[in-house]
Design a protein around this motif. Sequence first.
Motif, PDB file in Angstrom:
ATOM      1  N   ILE A 108       0.246  -1.403   0.284  1.00  0.00           N
ATOM      2  CA  ILE A 108      -0.057  -0.016  -0.197  1.00  0.00           C
ATOM      3  C   ILE A 108       0.870   0.883   0.350  1.00  0.00           C
ATOM      4  CG2 ILE A 108       0.021   0.204   2.559  1.00  0.00           C
ATOM      5  CD1 ILE A 108      -3.088   0.803   1.540  1.00  0.00           C
ATOM      6  N   THR A 109       1.831   1.046   1.015  1.00  0.00           N
ATOM      7  CA  THR A 109       2.631   2.299   0.540  1.00  0.00           C
ATOM      8  C   THR A 109       3.450   2.499  -0.847  1.00  0.00           C
ATOM      9  OG1 THR A 109       3.782   0.818   2.444  1.00  0.00           O
ATOM     10  CG2 THR A 109       4.820   2.656   2.245  1.00  0.00           C
ATOM     11  N   ASP A 110       3.290   1.486  -1.417  1.00  0.00           N
ATOM     12  CA  ASP A 110       3.475   2.087  -3.671  1.00  0.00           C
ATOM     13  C   ASP A 110       2.300   2.580  -3.848  1.00  0.00           C
ATOM     14  OD1 ASP A 110       6.163   1.764  -2.795  1.00  0.00           O
ATOM     15  OD2 ASP A 110       5.845  -0.107  -2.930  1.00  0.00           O
ATOM     16  N   HIS A 111       1.422   2.201  -2.879  1.00  0.00           N
ATOM     17  CA  HIS A 111      -0.483   2.883  -3.773  1.00  0.00           C
ATOM     18  C   HIS A 111      -1.071   4.085  -2.997  1.00  0.00           C
ATOM     19  CE1 HIS A 111       0.493  -0.113  -6.878  1.00  0.00           C
ATOM     20  NE2 HIS A 111       0.859  -0.998  -6.245  1.00  0.00           N
ATOM     21  N   LEU A 112      -0.076   5.286  -2.506  1.00  0.00           N
ATOM     22  CA  LEU A 112      -1.138   6.031  -1.750  1.00  0.00           C
ATOM     23  C   LEU A 112      -1.680   6.962  -2.789  1.00  0.00           C
ATOM     24  CD1 LEU A 112       1.964   6.397   0.777  1.00  0.00           C
ATOM     25  CD2 LEU A 112      -0.729   4.774   1.332  1.00  0.00           C
ATOM     26  N   CYS A 113      -2.824   7.716  -2.413  1.00  0.00           N
ATOM     27  CA  CYS A 113      -3.512   9.036  -3.294  1.00  0.00           C
ATOM     28  C   CYS A 113      -2.170   9.838  -2.573  1.00  0.00           C
ATOM     29  CB  CYS A 113      -4.648   9.435  -2.776  1.00  0.00           C
ATOM     30  SG  CYS A 113      -5.108  10.188  -1.507  1.00  0.00           S
ATOM     31  N   LEU A 114      -3.089  10.970  -4.132  1.00  0.00           N
ATOM     32  CA  LEU A 114      -1.536  11.971  -3.721  1.00  0.00           C
ATOM     33  C   LEU A 114      -1.048  12.822  -2.272  1.00  0.00           C
ATOM     34  CD1 LEU A 114       0.159  13.989  -5.168  1.00  0.00           C
ATOM     35  CD2 LEU A 114      -1.970  14.973  -6.249  1.00  0.00           C
ATOM     36  N   GLU A 115      -2.859  13.096  -2.090  1.00  0.00           N
ATOM     37  CA  GLU A 115      -2.879  14.109  -0.715  1.00  0.00           C
ATOM     38  C   GLU A 115      -1.580  12.614   0.306  1.00  0.00           C
ATOM     39  OE1 GLU A 115      -5.810  12.760  -2.647  1.00  0.00           O
ATOM     40  OE2 GLU A 115      -6.324  15.405  -2.261  1.00  0.00           O
ATOM     41  N   CYS A 116      -2.191  11.795   0.493  1.00  0.00           N
ATOM     42  CA  CYS A 116      -1.395  10.786   1.924  1.00  0.00           C
ATOM     43  C   CYS A 116       0.293  10.644   1.505  1.00  0.00           C
ATOM     44  CB  CYS A 116      -1.533   9.307   1.468  1.00  0.00           C
ATOM     45  SG  CYS A 116      -3.477   9.358   2.022  1.00  0.00           S
ATOM     46  N   ARG A 117       0.593  10.136  -0.142  1.00  0.00           N
ATOM     47  CA  ARG A 117       1.606  10.618  -0.560  1.00  0.00           C
ATOM     48  C   ARG A 117       2.817  11.832   0.298  1.00  0.00           C
ATOM     49  NH1 ARG A 117       1.063   8.789  -5.997  1.00  0.00           N
ATOM     50  NH2 ARG A 117       1.632  10.691  -6.853  1.00  0.00           N
TER      51      ARG A 117
END
Length: 387
Positions: free
Chosen positions: A194-203
């Motif tokens: 999931i760390t590599d698939h975060l939305c822009l805000e979460c990233r």
Amino acid sequence: MIYQKPKGTRDLFGFELERLETVNSIARRFFKKSGYQELKIPWVIDKRVYVLIPEGTASVWRAFIENKLSLPARFLYIGSMFRKERPQKGRYREFEQIGIELLGESQPFYDAEIIEQAKRFLEIIGAYDFFIEINSIGCPKCRSAYKNILKSYLKPHMNTICTDCQRRFGKNFLRIFDCKEETCQKIYDRAPMITDHLCLECREHYAHVKKYLGIFKVDSKENKKLVRGLDYYTRTVFEFKQKGLGAQDTIIAGGRYDLLMKELGGSDIPCLGWAMGPERMLLALPQDVPQLEDRTSIYIAVIGERYVETMLKVRDTLVKNDFICVMAAPEDSIKDQLRQANRLKVDYVILYGEDEAEKGMYAIKDMKTGEQHSIVPDQLLQFLKKS
Ligand SMILES: [Zn+2]
Ligand SMILES: [Zn+2]
């Protein structure tokens, strides 16, 4: 008649009790100086909540709502708690817990701050040989998109993973990464995380947490399998682990749970915190827990983003010199910062903005006497140490 203590409990007395009380009293002084307010609350709560979340968090939230306390708020709790699982080494059925809760703060600065404070607290009580793992598990938006990605990866493996994981995948799918089965872990080793698939805000949030950890000089390791398993966690999760404690090596666990309050039927209030089991930690501490002398606490208020870097350096110097420092997220308005400084009951406020930069001075307010001082940077330490 001979009585026996219940399984998984223990009597605390003598030296062991003294050590535990020392740790508790250091926690009290350290976190109060860092702006936390201690809550002494009954640990009896709604059964529905009990199964959902750590008792400390639930009780703090209940107290917050019932007493109509204002935001942002910082709480410290220290107390005896109970768990239902099987007892293990340093894990008792009735156990002590120290925890902090920060309510009403959504900025990534605070995720880094509570991690840094935990680290400093551990150092003060003499813990060493611990390491920090962090991860971001995103928000419901990233999670639902990620679940599909993980689902297609797992499809051919569905019959190989254990029945626990098969069941977990339906309900609380991130929890599969907690599985102790080696067969499962081998499959998850190559899974998309999931760390590599975060939305822009979460990233962005996660990148900022890591940036501030860097500025605070906190070393941490990313563990993409660290998920903390519960649905109400959002974005940041972290654990402090102690070397030499075997499989049960987590001494502090925490993260952000912005969805929790809403889930419990309250308003939408961001929240973060951590909890520590001092008993398990005592196994790892030196025999003599050092005492904490009364340290001076300082709030750093910054007017204007361009001065943040300068003041973070000042903060660094003060922390190295054993002062307790609290700083607001640079995004907070000066009004909010000063209001917070007032509420936190610190000893001094250092104020720095355009005026001060022009004069090459720091404005310092003694919060006990109300006196204002102008101090040149070179004399700051000397001034604060004298007081
Ligand atoms: Zn997200
Ligand atoms: Zn499994």
